[in-house]
Design a protein around this motif. Structure first.
Motif, PDB file in Angstrom:
ATOM      1  N   ILE A 122       0.835  -1.202   0.000  1.00  0.00           N
ATOM      2  CA  ILE A 122       0.000   0.000   0.000  1.00  0.00           C
ATOM      3  C   ILE A 122       0.869   1.251   0.000  1.00  0.00           C
ATOM      4  O   ILE A 122       0.631   2.207  -0.754  1.00  0.00           O
ATOM      5  N   ALA A 123       1.891   1.258   0.848  1.00  0.00           N
ATOM      6  CA  ALA A 123       2.786   2.422   0.918  1.00  0.00           C
ATOM      7  C   ALA A 123       3.551   2.604  -0.388  1.00  0.00           C
ATOM      8  O   ALA A 123       3.809   3.738  -0.819  1.00  0.00           O
ATOM      9  N   SER A 124       3.926   1.505  -1.032  1.00  0.00           N
ATOM     10  CA  SER A 124       4.653   1.586  -2.304  1.00  0.00           C
ATOM     11  C   SER A 124       3.786   2.206  -3.389  1.00  0.00           C
ATOM     12  O   SER A 124       4.231   3.091  -4.125  1.00  0.00           O
ATOM     13  N   VAL A 125       2.559   1.736  -3.499  1.00  0.00           N
ATOM     14  CA  VAL A 125       1.638   2.299  -4.496  1.00  0.00           C
ATOM     15  C   VAL A 125       1.390   3.774  -4.207  1.00  0.00           C
ATOM     16  O   VAL A 125       1.336   4.604  -5.124  1.00  0.00           O
ATOM     17  N   SER A 126       1.265   4.109  -2.937  1.00  0.00           N
ATOM     18  CA  SER A 126       1.028   5.498  -2.541  1.00  0.00           C
ATOM     19  C   SER A 126       2.196   6.395  -2.949  1.00  0.00           C
ATOM     20  O   SER A 126       2.009   7.456  -3.554  1.00  0.00           O
ATOM     21  N   GLY A 127       3.423   5.969  -2.611  1.00  0.00           N
ATOM     22  CA  GLY A 127       4.598   6.778  -2.919  1.00  0.00           C
ATOM     23  C   GLY A 127       4.854   6.900  -4.404  1.00  0.00           C
ATOM     24  O   GLY A 127       5.084   7.996  -4.932  1.00  0.00           O
ATOM     25  N   LEU A 128       4.807   5.768  -5.108  1.00  0.00           N
ATOM     26  CA  LEU A 128       5.067   5.789  -6.547  1.00  0.00           C
ATOM     27  C   LEU A 128       3.961   6.517  -7.301  1.00  0.00           C
ATOM     28  O   LEU A 128       4.220   7.189  -8.311  1.00  0.00           O
ATOM     29  N   GLY A 129       2.724   6.383  -6.826  1.00  0.00           N
ATOM     30  CA  GLY A 129       1.613   7.075  -7.481  1.00  0.00           C
ATOM     31  C   GLY A 129       1.776   8.584  -7.434  1.00  0.00           C
ATOM     32  O   GLY A 129       1.590   9.279  -8.446  1.00  0.00           O
ATOM     33  N   LEU A 130       2.125   9.120  -6.255  1.00  0.00           N
ATOM     34  CA  LEU A 130       2.310  10.565  -6.141  1.00  0.00           C
ATOM     35  C   LEU A 130       3.505  11.022  -6.969  1.00  0.00           C
ATOM     36  O   LEU A 130       3.438  12.053  -7.657  1.00  0.00           O
ATOM     37  N   GLN A 131       4.598  10.269  -6.913  1.00  0.00           N
ATOM     38  CA  GLN A 131       5.802  10.620  -7.670  1.00  0.00           C
ATOM     39  C   GLN A 131       5.515  10.719  -9.171  1.00  0.00           C
ATOM     40  O   GLN A 131       5.813  11.725  -9.817  1.00  0.00           O
ATOM     41  N   TRP A 132       4.907   9.678  -9.729  1.00  0.00           N
ATOM     42  CA  TRP A 132       4.767   9.628 -11.178  1.00  0.00           C
ATOM     43  C   TRP A 132       3.571  10.415 -11.685  1.00  0.00           C
ATOM     44  O   TRP A 132       3.526  10.779 -12.877  1.00  0.00           O
ATOM     45  N   ALA A 133       2.618  10.705 -10.823  1.00  0.00           N
ATOM     46  CA  ALA A 133       1.518  11.580 -11.254  1.00  0.00           C
ATOM     47  C   ALA A 133       2.030  12.999 -11.477  1.00  0.00           C
ATOM     48  O   ALA A 133       1.693  13.645 -12.482  1.00  0.00           O
ATOM     49  N   THR A 134       2.855  13.495 -10.549  1.00  0.00           N
ATOM     50  CA  THR A 134       3.380  14.859 -10.699  1.00  0.00           C
ATOM     51  C   THR A 134       4.473  14.921 -11.757  1.00  0.00           C
ATOM     52  O   THR A 134       4.512  15.845 -12.575  1.00  0.00           O
ATOM     53  N   THR A 135       5.367  13.930 -11.765  1.00  0.00           N
ATOM     54  CA  THR A 135       6.404  13.902 -12.806  1.00  0.00           C
ATOM     55  C   THR A 135       5.781  13.681 -14.179  1.00  0.00           C
ATOM     56  O   THR A 135       6.161  14.331 -15.162  1.00  0.00           O
ATOM     57  N   GLY A 136       4.815  12.765 -14.251  1.00  0.00           N
ATOM     58  CA  GLY A 136       4.148  12.495 -15.520  1.00  0.00           C
ATOM     59  C   GLY A 136       3.394  13.703 -16.040  1.00  0.00           C
ATOM     60  O   GLY A 136       3.353  13.945 -17.255  1.00  0.00           O
ATOM     61  N   ALA A 137       2.796  14.480 -15.135  1.00  0.00           N
ATOM     62  CA  ALA A 137       2.091  15.691 -15.559  1.00  0.00           C
ATOM     63  C   ALA A 137       3.063  16.669 -16.196  1.00  0.00           C
ATOM     64  O   ALA A 137       2.767  17.280 -17.238  1.00  0.00           O
ATOM     65  N   SER A 138       4.224  16.821 -15.599  1.00  0.00           N
ATOM     66  CA  SER A 138       5.226  17.735 -16.142  1.00  0.00           C
ATOM     67  C   SER A 138       5.740  17.250 -17.488  1.00  0.00           C
ATOM     68  O   SER A 138       5.906  18.038 -18.429  1.00  0.00           O
ATOM     69  N   VAL A 139       5.991  15.953 -17.592  1.00  0.00           N
ATOM     70  CA  VAL A 139       6.466  15.390 -18.861  1.00  0.00           C
ATOM     71  C   VAL A 139       5.411  15.575 -19.950  1.00  0.00           C
ATOM     72  O   VAL A 139       5.733  15.949 -21.092  1.00  0.00           O
ATOM     73  N   ALA A 140       4.143  15.312 -19.612  1.00  0.00           N
ATOM     74  CA  ALA A 140       3.079  15.426 -20.614  1.00  0.00           C
ATOM     75  C   ALA A 140       2.944  16.853 -21.123  1.00  0.00           C
ATOM     76  O   ALA A 140       2.742  17.085 -22.326  1.00  0.00           O
ATOM     77  N   ILE A 141       3.057  17.823 -20.229  1.00  0.00           N
ATOM     78  CA  ILE A 141       2.909  19.227 -20.629  1.00  0.00           C
ATOM     79  C   ILE A 141       3.963  19.617 -21.655  1.00  0.00           C
ATOM     80  O   ILE A 141       3.668  20.197 -22.698  1.00  0.00           O
ATOM     81  N   VAL A 142       5.210  19.277 -21.377  1.00  0.00           N
ATOM     82  CA  VAL A 142       6.281  19.677 -22.289  1.00  0.00           C
ATOM     83  C   VAL A 142       6.333  18.774 -23.515  1.00  0.00           C
ATOM     84  O   VAL A 142       6.730  19.199 -24.601  1.00  0.00           O
ATOM     85  N   TYR A 143       5.917  17.511 -23.376  1.00  0.00           N
ATOM     86  CA  TYR A 143       5.922  16.573 -24.506  1.00  0.00           C
ATOM     87  C   TYR A 143       4.976  17.043 -25.608  1.00  0.00           C
ATOM     88  O   TYR A 143       5.302  16.985 -26.804  1.00  0.00           O
ATOM     89  N   PHE A 144       3.796  17.528 -25.222  1.00  0.00           N
ATOM     90  CA  PHE A 144       2.784  17.919 -26.204  1.00  0.00           C
ATOM     91  C   PHE A 144       2.866  19.393 -26.594  1.00  0.00           C
ATOM     92  O   PHE A 144       1.981  19.899 -27.260  1.00  0.00           O
ATOM     93  N   THR A 145       3.924  20.068 -26.117  1.00  0.00           N
ATOM     94  CA  THR A 145       4.186  21.424 -26.602  1.00  0.00           C
ATOM     95  C   THR A 145       5.027  21.303 -27.868  1.00  0.00           C
ATOM     96  O   THR A 145       6.136  20.779 -27.824  1.00  0.00           O
ATOM     97  N   PRO A 146       4.511  21.738 -29.036  1.00  0.00           N
ATOM     98  CA  PRO A 146       5.253  21.536 -30.303  1.00  0.00           C
ATOM     99  C   PRO A 146       6.673  22.070 -30.213  1.00  0.00           C
ATOM    100  O   PRO A 146       6.890  23.124 -29.602  1.00  0.00           O
TER     101      PRO A 146
END
Length: 582
Positions: free
Chosen positions: A411-435
């Motif tokens: 449970i703690a692993s899913v919690s930690g990794l979920g928060l990490q990759w949700a915020t990192t993934g959001a940042s990656v997605a924003i810049v990835y889809f910027t032409p």
């Protein structure tokens, strides 16, 4: 790597930035002029593309060009460095988040461990979120574990154990002379004041909790993020390289700091080593035990105590993180803490069962109490009788890992990794889809940060399980080859993970500073060569359809980061069970 080398790493990266800044000035390129000349046909029609990467010789449709043509016409340097722009972005986008780190709790006895806790948090957000989740899950488990025991001071034991999660707590059942220390604390009525004293001392008034400074720090960061989002959506330009810089980087990748900081303030961890040690020492002066002459102060018969702070004089390298009391090190105390709780709960279990059957400690006739408390006459006996009263019948040996450990770990692993990759993934997605749409320098830098952060978490967690395996019930002098290997591999993994976390923390700060200095504003990065390879191209001007798709992606990235952070914080609050009220 030595401590000196590890500490010098951020400074080395800082000087690296200072080295790059003059290069940005000397080798700067004027991309606006280059794009205008290219779209006017001044540099020929070869290498011109539409924004979808389709070759064209029609200047009216030529809104992009190949990477090779960019190098040919614009050069391989970066954009011009502007100190005013750099300082403004640094102070508005990065500085508030770095300042928020000061609100994290510390308390370790060594300053180096406190400093390293900052590097660990910044270098591996999932480790910070993982340790917080473990703290909450452990408290929930302690409450439920003691819910089946009904003996005096039961609730005080729950409060004390929950409060001491951040300490390397040691439980001594019997002194070297054979006097029952833990059983005496559980059974003897003279020790009722001990439990009250411990919790009273642990509740010192200036805990790491809400204050004017902490509230303003969080509000400052929230306002800075809101302004970053507003700035990104209200200043959308047809120049693709001037869009979403703050939003894609600092504005989203560090959103995890807000729920983590709030969680720390809510939990108010008792992690100040000096204060907790002093509180436990003062309370231990009130402890009694059944000794050779009846009930006597423990200090009269031994220097040992039932509860103490573990200080591993030998094999310090293996236990270093267990003894570092900053909350992020709870990953290392997880398994030892479970065994401490089981030892104490087992004593209360045995006493509860015997009291339920109306059996006194001495074996004399059961004296009825007032309906709420057990009569004190039922709670006294000789040393052997006290120890036997809190000893459970022999049974099959439990797992060395502890009860429910792997469920809480998952449970703690899913919690930690979920928060990490949700915020990192959001940042990656924003810049990835910027032409130009694709994986480039900026999104690649964020992925490297997220991957390294995850690797740090993985190595730290594996090291904690290896350390626990190495410290089995076998005496160290009889340590098996597998346990010896586990011990040294645990130390190696932890040291490598700390070094990587320090490098990763420095890396993400340097990556942002290079972004503010326009270091990424060059043909290689803007063409997304890293992800597109031979199809790499640079969008010179955004069309309305490009802007619409880009802003939609930004909205999705912002929503992902905010919702994930809010959900994680809500999840932590759902997991929190109320502690007993005495």
């Amino acid at each position: 790597m030595s401590l000196l080398a590890t500490m010098s790493t951020p400074m080395a990266h800082f000087w690296l930035v200072l080295t790059f800044l003059p290069l940005c000035v000397i080798a700067s390129e004027d991309f606006t002029q280059c794009f205008n000349e290219t779209r006017s046909g001044l540099h020929g029609l070869e290498g011109l593309l539409t924004n979808k990467g389709v070759p064209t010789r029609n200047l009216s449709q030529a809104t992009a060009m190949t990477y090779a043509k960019c190098i040919e016409t614009c050069g391989g340097g970066g954009g011009a460095f502007s100190w005013s722009s750099f300082s403004q972005q640094f102070s508005a986008w990065l500085l508030p988040w770095l300042a928020l780190l000061s609100q994290f709790p510390f308390g370790s006895p060594h300053r180096w461990d406190n400093l390293l806790s900052v590097f660990l948090s910044l270098g591996s957000p999932c480790l910070a979120a993982y340790s917080i989740t473990l703290t909450v899950l452990n408290t929930k488990w302690v409450v439920r574990r003691f819910s089946v025991t009904k003996y005096p001071n039961n609730d005080w034991a729950v409060l004390m154990l929950s409060s001491l999660q951040h300490m390397p707590l040691k439980v001594t059942a019997l002194s070297e002379e054979g006097w029952p220390l833990l059983s005496s604390l559980v059974v003897l009525p003279e020790n009722d004041d001990w439990w009250v004293k411990v919790e009273d001392k642990l509740g010192y008034s200036d805990l790491h909790t809400w204050s004017i400074a902490s509230i303003f720090s969080i509000v400052w960061v929230v306002i800075a993020y809101v302004l970053t989002v507003v700035d990104a959506f209200t200043t959308v330009s047809t120049d693709p390289n001037s869009n979403g810089q703050g939003l894609s980087g600092v504005g989203s990748i560090w959103l995890w700091m807000i729920p983590v900081t709030v969680a720390y303030l809510q939990l108010s961890p008792r992690c100040d080593y000096e204060r907790v040690s002093k509180a436990l020492h003062e309370a231990n002066e009130l402890a009694y035990a059944t000794g050779p002459n009846g009930v006597v102060p423990v200090s009269d018969i031994t220097d040992e105590r039932a509860f103490s702070i573990h200080n591993h004089a030998k094999h310090q390298a293996l236990y270093a993180d267990q003894e570092a009391t900053a909350p992020i090190y709870n990953y290392a105390r997880f398994l030892p803490f479970v065994h401490v709780v089981e030892d104490v709960a087992g004593a209360f279990d045995a006493a509860t069962k015997r009291a339920h059957n109306r059996l006194s400690v001495s074996g004399a006739r059961w004296e009825p109490g007032d309906g709420r408390k057990i009569h004190s006459a039922n709670r006294r006996g000789t040393a052997d009788e006290v120890e036997a009263y809190c000893t459970q019948p022999p049974r099959v040996r439990q797992s060395h890992w502890g009860a429910g450990v792997f469920t809480r770990f998952l449970i703690a692993s899913v919690s930690g990794l979920g928060l990490q990759w949700a915020t990192t993934g959001a940042s990656v997605a924003i810049v990835y889809f910027t032409p130009t749409v694709g994986m480039g320098c900026r999104s690649g830098a964020y992925l490297v940060y997220g991957g390294a952060a995850t690797l740090v978490w993985f190595m730290m967690v594996v090291s904690s399980f290896l350390a626990h395996y190495a410290t089995s019930y076998t005496p160290r002098a009889q340590q098996s080859p597998s346990e010896w290997t586990a011990e040294h591999l645990s130390i190696l993994l932890r040291r490598f993970a700390k070094t990587l976390a320090t490098l990763n923390a420095a890396w993400i700060v340097v990556a942002f500073m290079l972004q503010f200095a326009n270091f990424y504003d060059r043909c290689y990065c803007n063409a997304d060569v890293l992800g597109l390879g031979r199809r790499a191209h640079i969008v010179m001007v955004l069309l309305p359809s490009d802007i619409s798709n880009m802003t939609s992606s930004w909205g999705g990235g912002v929503a992902l980061g905010i919702i994930a952070s809010a959900v994680w914080w809500g999840w932590i609050n759902v997991l929190r069970d109320p502690l007993p009220q005495n």
